[in-house]
Design a protein around this motif. Structure first.
Motif, PDB file in Angstrom:
ATOM      1  N   PRO A 168       0.817  -1.220   0.000  1.00  0.00           N
ATOM      2  CA  PRO A 168       0.000   0.000   0.000  1.00  0.00           C
ATOM      3  C   PRO A 168       0.850   1.271   0.000  1.00  0.00           C
ATOM      4  N   VAL A 169       0.422   2.233  -0.806  1.00  0.00           N
ATOM      5  CA  VAL A 169       1.098   3.534  -0.866  1.00  0.00           C
ATOM      6  C   VAL A 169       0.199   4.631  -0.284  1.00  0.00           C
ATOM      7  N   LEU A 170      -1.060   4.663  -0.726  1.00  0.00           N
ATOM      8  CA  LEU A 170      -2.017   5.688  -0.287  1.00  0.00           C
ATOM      9  C   LEU A 170      -3.378   5.055  -0.066  1.00  0.00           C
ATOM     10  N   ARG A 171      -4.195   5.734   0.734  1.00  0.00           N
ATOM     11  CA  ARG A 171      -5.602   5.366   0.838  1.00  0.00           C
ATOM     12  C   ARG A 171      -6.427   6.584   0.464  1.00  0.00           C
ATOM     13  N   ILE A 172      -7.369   6.383  -0.449  1.00  0.00           N
ATOM     14  CA  ILE A 172      -8.159   7.482  -1.004  1.00  0.00           C
ATOM     15  C   ILE A 172      -9.630   7.218  -0.727  1.00  0.00           C
ATOM     16  N   ALA A 173     -10.331   8.254  -0.293  1.00  0.00           N
ATOM     17  CA  ALA A 173     -11.760   8.133   0.006  1.00  0.00           C
ATOM     18  C   ALA A 173     -12.533   9.207  -0.738  1.00  0.00           C
ATOM     19  N   ASP A 174     -13.754   8.867  -1.114  1.00  0.00           N
ATOM     20  CA  ASP A 174     -14.660   9.834  -1.730  1.00  0.00           C
ATOM     21  C   ASP A 174     -15.410  10.550  -0.616  1.00  0.00           C
ATOM     22  N   LEU A 175     -14.948  11.748  -0.246  1.00  0.00           N
ATOM     23  CA  LEU A 175     -15.548  12.493   0.857  1.00  0.00           C
ATOM     24  C   LEU A 175     -16.699  13.382   0.412  1.00  0.00           C
ATOM     25  N   GLU A 176     -16.919  13.476  -0.888  1.00  0.00           N
ATOM     26  CA  GLU A 176     -18.036  14.288  -1.368  1.00  0.00           C
ATOM     27  C   GLU A 176     -19.347  13.506  -1.322  1.00  0.00           C
ATOM     28  N   ASN A 177     -19.243  12.200  -1.475  1.00  0.00           N
ATOM     29  CA  ASN A 177     -20.431  11.345  -1.422  1.00  0.00           C
ATOM     30  C   ASN A 177     -20.225  10.312  -0.319  1.00  0.00           C
ATOM     31  N   VAL A 178     -20.792  10.583   0.844  1.00  0.00           N
ATOM     32  CA  VAL A 178     -20.646   9.689   1.981  1.00  0.00           C
ATOM     33  C   VAL A 178     -21.975   8.988   2.232  1.00  0.00           C
ATOM     34  N   TYR A 179     -21.979   8.066   3.147  1.00  0.00           N
ATOM     35  CA  TYR A 179     -23.228   7.419   3.510  1.00  0.00           C
ATOM     36  C   TYR A 179     -23.220   7.112   5.006  1.00  0.00           C
ATOM     37  N   LEU A 180     -24.403   7.099   5.578  1.00  0.00           N
ATOM     38  CA  LEU A 180     -24.594   6.766   6.984  1.00  0.00           C
ATOM     39  C   LEU A 180     -24.978   5.294   7.066  1.00  0.00           C
ATOM     40  N   ARG A 181     -24.176   4.523   7.754  1.00  0.00           N
ATOM     41  CA  ARG A 181     -24.526   3.120   7.992  1.00  0.00           C
ATOM     42  C   ARG A 181     -25.294   3.061   9.308  1.00  0.00           C
ATOM     43  N   ALA A 182     -26.571   2.825   9.215  1.00  0.00           N
ATOM     44  CA  ALA A 182     -27.435   2.773  10.386  1.00  0.00           C
ATOM     45  C   ALA A 182     -28.040   1.381  10.520  1.00  0.00           C
ATOM     46  N   TYR A 183     -28.730   1.160  11.635  1.00  0.00           N
ATOM     47  CA  TYR A 183     -29.275  -0.161  11.927  1.00  0.00           C
ATOM     48  C   TYR A 183     -30.746  -0.058  12.306  1.00  0.00           C
ATOM     49  N   LEU A 184     -31.559  -0.964  11.735  1.00  0.00           N
ATOM     50  CA  LEU A 184     -32.990  -0.992  11.971  1.00  0.00           C
ATOM     51  C   LEU A 184     -33.397  -2.337  12.549  1.00  0.00           C
ATOM     52  N   THR A 185     -34.421  -2.311  13.384  1.00  0.00           N
ATOM     53  CA  THR A 185     -34.976  -3.575  13.852  1.00  0.00           C
ATOM     54  C   THR A 185     -35.880  -4.146  12.769  1.00  0.00           C
ATOM     55  N   SER A 186     -36.250  -5.411  12.920  1.00  0.00           N
ATOM     56  CA  SER A 186     -37.116  -6.044  11.934  1.00  0.00           C
ATOM     57  C   SER A 186     -38.465  -5.355  11.860  1.00  0.00           C
ATOM     58  N   ALA A 187     -38.912  -4.784  12.983  1.00  0.00           N
ATOM     59  CA  ALA A 187     -40.202  -4.101  12.988  1.00  0.00           C
ATOM     60  C   ALA A 187     -40.162  -2.815  12.171  1.00  0.00           C
ATOM     61  N   GLN A 188     -38.960  -2.233  12.004  1.00  0.00           N
ATOM     62  CA  GLN A 188     -38.837  -0.974  11.276  1.00  0.00           C
ATOM     63  C   GLN A 188     -38.678  -1.176   9.770  1.00  0.00           C
ATOM     64  N   LEU A 189     -38.406  -2.398   9.335  1.00  0.00           N
ATOM     65  CA  LEU A 189     -38.136  -2.634   7.925  1.00  0.00           C
ATOM     66  C   LEU A 189     -39.320  -2.288   7.032  1.00  0.00           C
ATOM     67  N   SER A 190     -40.520  -2.415   7.565  1.00  0.00           N
ATOM     68  CA  SER A 190     -41.707  -2.119   6.755  1.00  0.00           C
ATOM     69  C   SER A 190     -41.819  -0.632   6.428  1.00  0.00           C
ATOM     70  N   ASN A 191     -41.052   0.212   7.121  1.00  0.00           N
ATOM     71  CA  ASN A 191     -41.103   1.655   6.883  1.00  0.00           C
ATOM     72  C   ASN A 191     -39.984   2.155   5.970  1.00  0.00           C
ATOM     73  N   ILE A 192     -39.123   1.246   5.523  1.00  0.00           N
ATOM     74  CA  ILE A 192     -37.955   1.636   4.721  1.00  0.00           C
ATOM     75  C   ILE A 192     -37.938   0.841   3.426  1.00  0.00           C
ATOM     76  N   ARG A 193     -37.605   1.506   2.325  1.00  0.00           N
ATOM     77  CA  ARG A 193     -37.454   0.828   1.034  1.00  0.00           C
ATOM     78  C   ARG A 193     -36.288   1.473   0.279  1.00  0.00           C
ATOM     79  N   LEU A 194     -35.763   0.774  -0.687  1.00  0.00           N
ATOM     80  CA  LEU A 194     -34.663   1.298  -1.492  1.00  0.00           C
ATOM     81  C   LEU A 194     -35.119   2.509  -2.287  1.00  0.00           C
ATOM     82  N   GLY A 195     -34.266   3.531  -2.341  1.00  0.00           N
ATOM     83  CA  GLY A 195     -34.587   4.758  -3.068  1.00  0.00           C
ATOM     84  C   GLY A 195     -35.388   5.755  -2.263  1.00  0.00           C
TER      85      GLY A 195
END
Length: 298
Positions: free
Chosen positions: A203-230
């Protein structure tokens, strides 16, 4: 100037109130991450130049450094000279066949002349036999020389092709001595410096895309019905206390398998042991830092 300052303060206050008004708990919580790649050396040698520093923004295809390629270049020059030497031995088929072709043409003319004389009984059949014999010998010589020249040409062409392939391999190795960013992003770690020895795969460098980030969050199974892709959701970047900034986020990924709740994450229902990870994409305005705590509301 004072008016602009007051407007900025009111805007910041409104953002904080919008986050604080949602309550002290979010529908899901997690930390901010980004797509990261590790740029490794593709060649072995001493690093002659490395124009890279942590926090530096780079573009895809930007050349950042160079590994010593002198020995590879000298090997390439040696092969190029060998190729020229081999090519110079390639026979000139046309010139080497010209003498025999001229002799054959002369014999063909002589046979025509003798044939005319023979018709007038001014020549003997023996003369015609002699000229035919000479023509047959010349045809055999031409055929043999063509075969010899063809074999020689084929052998030399094969040697030239082999040398061309070796040169191409060296050119590829020389090209890999350049340290080039494969993506656009920000350098977040630098492992090697000028003068240090690089090895292929190190390894020489590590590069990250800081302009487009994402939040990795966690949901219970009961909350899945309230979330969909997009789906569009509200994302709050938590700076501690009541200091937060709200962004619009898009749900890009939902885990297909459940996992145990990370110790650092508290979901809305603490009785749930199994949760599902989701990724919410956010356009970073420069305030969000990797690893920062955040939450979402939908």
């Amino acid at each position: 100037m004072k008016f602009k300052t007051i407007i900025s303060m009111l805007t910041a206050l409104a953002v904080c109130l919008s986050c604080s008004d949602t309550g002290s708990r979010y529908d899901a919580e997690g930390s901010f991450e980004s797509e990261e790649i590790t740029l490794s050396a593709e060649a072995t040698g001493r690093i002659l130049r490395l124009d890279a520093r942590e926090g530096m923004t780079v573009e895809k295809g930007q050349k950042l450094g160079e590994i010593d390629s002198l020995q590879l270049y000298l090997s390439k020059l040696q092969l190029e000279h060998s190729r020229k030497s081999v090519a110079s031995n390639r026979p000139d088929v046309k010139s080497q066949m010209a003498v025999l072709q001229e002799q054959l043409a002369a014999c063909e003319k002589e046979r025509q002349r003798v044939s005319g004389l023979l018709a007038d009984k001014a020549a003997t059949p023996q003369q015609m036999d002699e000229i035919n014999s000479r023509i047959a010998v010349l045809n055999a010589q031409i055929s043999a020389q063509k075969s010899t020249l063809l074999n020689s040409t084929t052998s030399i062409d094969a040697q030239s092709t082999s040398l061309d392939m070796q040169i191409a391999q060296l050119e590829d190795c020389i090209a890999k001595c350049a340290i080039v960013s494969p993506v656009s992003g920000t350098i977040i770690a630098k492992y090697l410096h000028e003068g240090e020895f690089a090895a292929a795969g190190r390894p020489v460098l590590r590069i990250a895309d800081l302009e487009n980030v994402y939040l990795r969050a966690y949901l219970t199974s009961a909350q899945l019905s309230n979330i969909r892709l997009g789906q569009k959701v509200r994302v709050c970047a938590d700076f501690g206390g009541d200091n937060c900034r709200e962004y619009e986020g898009t749900v890009e990924w939902i885990s297909e398998k459940s996992e145990f709740t990370p110790k650092s994450i508290q979901t809305s229902d603490e009785r749930e042991n199994l949760v599902y990870a989701v990724k919410v994409a956010v356009v970073n305005d420069g305030f969000i830092k990797l690893g920062m705590y955040g939450g979402i509301r939908y």
